[in-house]
Design a protein around this motif. Structure first.
Motif, PDB file in Angstrom:
ATOM      1  N   GLU A 198       8.532  26.594   1.393  1.00  0.00           N
ATOM      2  CA  GLU A 198       9.950  26.362   1.859  1.00  0.00           C
ATOM      3  C   GLU A 198      10.409  25.080   1.971  1.00  0.00           C
ATOM      4  O   GLU A 198      11.237  24.997   2.461  1.00  0.00           O
ATOM      5  CB  GLU A 198       9.731  27.153   2.916  1.00  0.00           C
ATOM      6  CG  GLU A 198       9.823  28.972   3.377  1.00  0.00           C
ATOM      7  CD  GLU A 198       9.306  29.601   4.603  1.00  0.00           C
ATOM      8  OE1 GLU A 198      10.387  29.224   5.119  1.00  0.00           O
ATOM      9  OE2 GLU A 198       8.315  29.557   5.092  1.00  0.00           O
ATOM     10  N   ILE A 199       9.026  23.897   2.339  1.00  0.00           N
ATOM     11  CA  ILE A 199       9.326  22.971   2.242  1.00  0.00           C
ATOM     12  C   ILE A 199       9.694  22.180   1.654  1.00  0.00           C
ATOM     13  O   ILE A 199      11.104  21.001   1.155  1.00  0.00           O
ATOM     14  CB  ILE A 199       8.320  22.097   2.752  1.00  0.00           C
ATOM     15  CG1 ILE A 199       7.431  22.779   4.386  1.00  0.00           C
ATOM     16  CG2 ILE A 199       8.161  20.443   2.790  1.00  0.00           C
ATOM     17  CD1 ILE A 199       6.338  22.329   4.637  1.00  0.00           C
ATOM     18  N   LEU A 200       9.360  21.962   0.314  1.00  0.00           N
ATOM     19  CA  LEU A 200       9.751  21.535  -0.697  1.00  0.00           C
ATOM     20  C   LEU A 200      10.460  22.088  -1.321  1.00  0.00           C
ATOM     21  O   LEU A 200      12.038  20.947  -1.287  1.00  0.00           O
ATOM     22  CB  LEU A 200       8.458  22.679  -1.595  1.00  0.00           C
ATOM     23  CG  LEU A 200       9.050  21.908  -3.772  1.00  0.00           C
ATOM     24  CD1 LEU A 200       9.040  20.524  -3.662  1.00  0.00           C
ATOM     25  CD2 LEU A 200       7.958  23.090  -4.654  1.00  0.00           C
ATOM     26  N   GLN A 201      12.124  23.839  -1.350  1.00  0.00           N
ATOM     27  CA  GLN A 201      13.055  23.608  -2.124  1.00  0.00           C
ATOM     28  C   GLN A 201      13.832  22.871  -0.945  1.00  0.00           C
ATOM     29  O   GLN A 201      15.712  22.891  -1.562  1.00  0.00           O
ATOM     30  CB  GLN A 201      13.476  25.269  -1.180  1.00  0.00           C
ATOM     31  CG  GLN A 201      12.619  25.753  -2.349  1.00  0.00           C
ATOM     32  CD  GLN A 201      12.359  27.788  -1.977  1.00  0.00           C
ATOM     33  OE1 GLN A 201      12.296  28.201  -0.481  1.00  0.00           O
ATOM     34  NE2 GLN A 201      12.536  28.618  -2.767  1.00  0.00           N
ATOM     35  N   LYS A 202      13.456  22.849   0.738  1.00  0.00           N
ATOM     36  CA  LYS A 202      14.595  22.075   2.179  1.00  0.00           C
ATOM     37  C   LYS A 202      14.678  20.305   1.468  1.00  0.00           C
ATOM     38  O   LYS A 202      15.449  19.488   1.898  1.00  0.00           O
ATOM     39  CB  LYS A 202      13.216  22.287   2.974  1.00  0.00           C
ATOM     40  CG  LYS A 202      14.412  21.787   4.173  1.00  0.00           C
ATOM     41  CD  LYS A 202      14.121  22.307   5.789  1.00  0.00           C
ATOM     42  CE  LYS A 202      14.853  21.688   6.680  1.00  0.00           C
ATOM     43  NZ  LYS A 202      15.048  21.938   8.082  1.00  0.00           N
ATOM     44  N   GLN A 239       7.699  19.505   7.965  1.00  0.00           N
ATOM     45  CA  GLN A 239       9.689  19.475   8.135  1.00  0.00           C
ATOM     46  C   GLN A 239       9.955  18.091   9.460  1.00  0.00           C
ATOM     47  O   GLN A 239      10.857  17.503   8.726  1.00  0.00           O
ATOM     48  CB  GLN A 239      10.120  20.742   8.674  1.00  0.00           C
ATOM     49  CG  GLN A 239       9.723  21.802   7.516  1.00  0.00           C
ATOM     50  CD  GLN A 239      10.314  22.601   7.941  1.00  0.00           C
ATOM     51  OE1 GLN A 239      11.263  22.649   8.594  1.00  0.00           O
ATOM     52  NE2 GLN A 239       9.765  24.013   7.792  1.00  0.00           N
ATOM     53  N   GLN A 240       9.389  18.114  10.455  1.00  0.00           N
ATOM     54  CA  GLN A 240       9.211  17.216  11.566  1.00  0.00           C
ATOM     55  C   GLN A 240       9.818  15.491  10.729  1.00  0.00           C
ATOM     56  O   GLN A 240      10.377  15.190  11.603  1.00  0.00           O
ATOM     57  CB  GLN A 240       9.042  17.125  12.759  1.00  0.00           C
ATOM     58  CG  GLN A 240       9.742  18.339  13.411  1.00  0.00           C
ATOM     59  CD  GLN A 240       8.538  18.934  14.416  1.00  0.00           C
ATOM     60  OE1 GLN A 240       8.029  17.704  15.155  1.00  0.00           O
ATOM     61  NE2 GLN A 240       8.924  20.081  15.205  1.00  0.00           N
ATOM     62  N   ILE A 241       8.392  15.127  10.068  1.00  0.00           N
ATOM     63  CA  ILE A 241       7.919  13.968   9.876  1.00  0.00           C
ATOM     64  C   ILE A 241       8.776  13.834   8.386  1.00  0.00           C
ATOM     65  O   ILE A 241       9.505  12.471   8.361  1.00  0.00           O
ATOM     66  CB  ILE A 241       6.025  13.835   9.304  1.00  0.00           C
ATOM     67  CG1 ILE A 241       5.767  14.556  10.991  1.00  0.00           C
ATOM     68  CG2 ILE A 241       6.056  13.035   8.412  1.00  0.00           C
ATOM     69  CD1 ILE A 241       5.960  13.331  11.712  1.00  0.00           C
ATOM     70  N   LEU A 242       9.230  14.638   7.975  1.00  0.00           N
ATOM     71  CA  LEU A 242       9.804  14.205   6.363  1.00  0.00           C
ATOM     72  C   LEU A 242      11.432  13.683   6.974  1.00  0.00           C
ATOM     73  O   LEU A 242      12.603  13.802   6.229  1.00  0.00           O
ATOM     74  CB  LEU A 242       9.543  15.913   5.374  1.00  0.00           C
ATOM     75  CG  LEU A 242       8.321  15.360   4.987  1.00  0.00           C
ATOM     76  CD1 LEU A 242       8.142  16.985   4.097  1.00  0.00           C
ATOM     77  CD2 LEU A 242       8.666  14.880   4.080  1.00  0.00           C
ATOM     78  N   MET A 262       0.797  -1.681  -0.502  1.00  0.00           N
ATOM     79  CA  MET A 262      -0.238  -0.057  -0.028  1.00  0.00           C
ATOM     80  C   MET A 262       0.729   1.192   0.006  1.00  0.00           C
ATOM     81  O   MET A 262       1.666   1.711   0.808  1.00  0.00           O
ATOM     82  CB  MET A 262      -1.019  -0.074   1.372  1.00  0.00           C
ATOM     83  CG  MET A 262      -1.926   0.991   1.547  1.00  0.00           C
ATOM     84  SD  MET A 262      -2.934   1.590   3.056  1.00  0.00           S
ATOM     85  CE  MET A 262      -3.629  -0.033   2.857  1.00  0.00           C
ATOM     86  N   SER A 263       0.727   2.237  -0.748  1.00  0.00           N
ATOM     87  CA  SER A 263       1.459   3.280  -1.475  1.00  0.00           C
ATOM     88  C   SER A 263       1.081   3.994   0.083  1.00  0.00           C
ATOM     89  O   SER A 263      -0.127   4.439   0.312  1.00  0.00           O
ATOM     90  CB  SER A 263       1.006   4.392  -2.756  1.00  0.00           C
ATOM     91  OG  SER A 263       1.326   3.314  -3.858  1.00  0.00           O
ATOM     92  N   HIS A 264       1.876   4.889   0.624  1.00  0.00           N
ATOM     93  CA  HIS A 264       2.381   5.681   2.364  1.00  0.00           C
ATOM     94  C   HIS A 264       1.335   7.294   1.541  1.00  0.00           C
ATOM     95  O   HIS A 264       3.304   7.239   0.574  1.00  0.00           O
ATOM     96  CB  HIS A 264       2.831   5.768   3.105  1.00  0.00           C
ATOM     97  CG  HIS A 264       2.203   6.053   4.270  1.00  0.00           C
ATOM     98  ND1 HIS A 264       3.732   6.255   5.460  1.00  0.00           N
ATOM     99  CD2 HIS A 264       1.239   7.290   4.594  1.00  0.00           C
ATOM    100  CE1 HIS A 264       3.198   7.485   6.181  1.00  0.00           C
ATOM    101  NE2 HIS A 264       1.764   7.230   6.214  1.00  0.00           N
ATOM    102  N   LEU A 265       0.991   8.082   1.867  1.00  0.00           N
ATOM    103  CA  LEU A 265       1.253   9.347   1.420  1.00  0.00           C
ATOM    104  C   LEU A 265       1.063  10.144   2.313  1.00  0.00           C
ATOM    105  O   LEU A 265       0.252  10.259   3.225  1.00  0.00           O
ATOM    106  CB  LEU A 265      -0.449   9.888  -0.064  1.00  0.00           C
ATOM    107  CG  LEU A 265      -0.663   9.057  -0.871  1.00  0.00           C
ATOM    108  CD1 LEU A 265      -2.441   9.428  -1.370  1.00  0.00           C
ATOM    109  CD2 LEU A 265      -0.343   8.799  -2.132  1.00  0.00           C
ATOM    110  N   LEU A 266       1.234  11.759   2.591  1.00  0.00           N
ATOM    111  CA  LEU A 266       2.101  12.905   3.174  1.00  0.00           C
ATOM    112  C   LEU A 266       1.180  13.844   2.708  1.00  0.00           C
ATOM    113  O   LEU A 266       1.590  14.393   1.801  1.00  0.00           O
ATOM    114  CB  LEU A 266       2.763  13.238   3.460  1.00  0.00           C
ATOM    115  CG  LEU A 266       3.187  14.674   4.490  1.00  0.00           C
ATOM    116  CD1 LEU A 266       2.899  13.972   5.708  1.00  0.00           C
ATOM    117  CD2 LEU A 266       4.460  14.776   4.475  1.00  0.00           C
TER     118      LEU A 266
END
Length: 69
Positions: free
Chosen positions: A62-66, A38-41, A1-5
């Protein structure tokens, strides 16, 4: 099963998307705050990230860039 955020601060949109994806057989982690995302990623991996770019505090951009690699 795929896991999505799913990172979406709007409750109606987030709830609707979560239901749609779960009904399609995906496991969904739904977060409403960019800081928590950010913490979860940093600790977990996902098959797909659906990211609202207009989040308060820490923007989706900002999250995408990081984390884009």
């Amino acid at each position: 099963m795929s896991h999505l955020l799913l990172v979406e601060d709007d409750r109606v949109i987030g709830s609707s998307l979560k239901t749609i994806f779960e009904d399609s057989g995906y496991q969904v982690t739904w977060l409403q705050h960019g800081e928590l995302a950010q913490q979860i990623l940093q600790a977990s991996s996902f098959d797909l990230i659906i990211l609202d770019l207009g989040l308060p505090q820490v923007s989706g951009l900002e999250i995408l860039q990081k984390f884009a690699y």
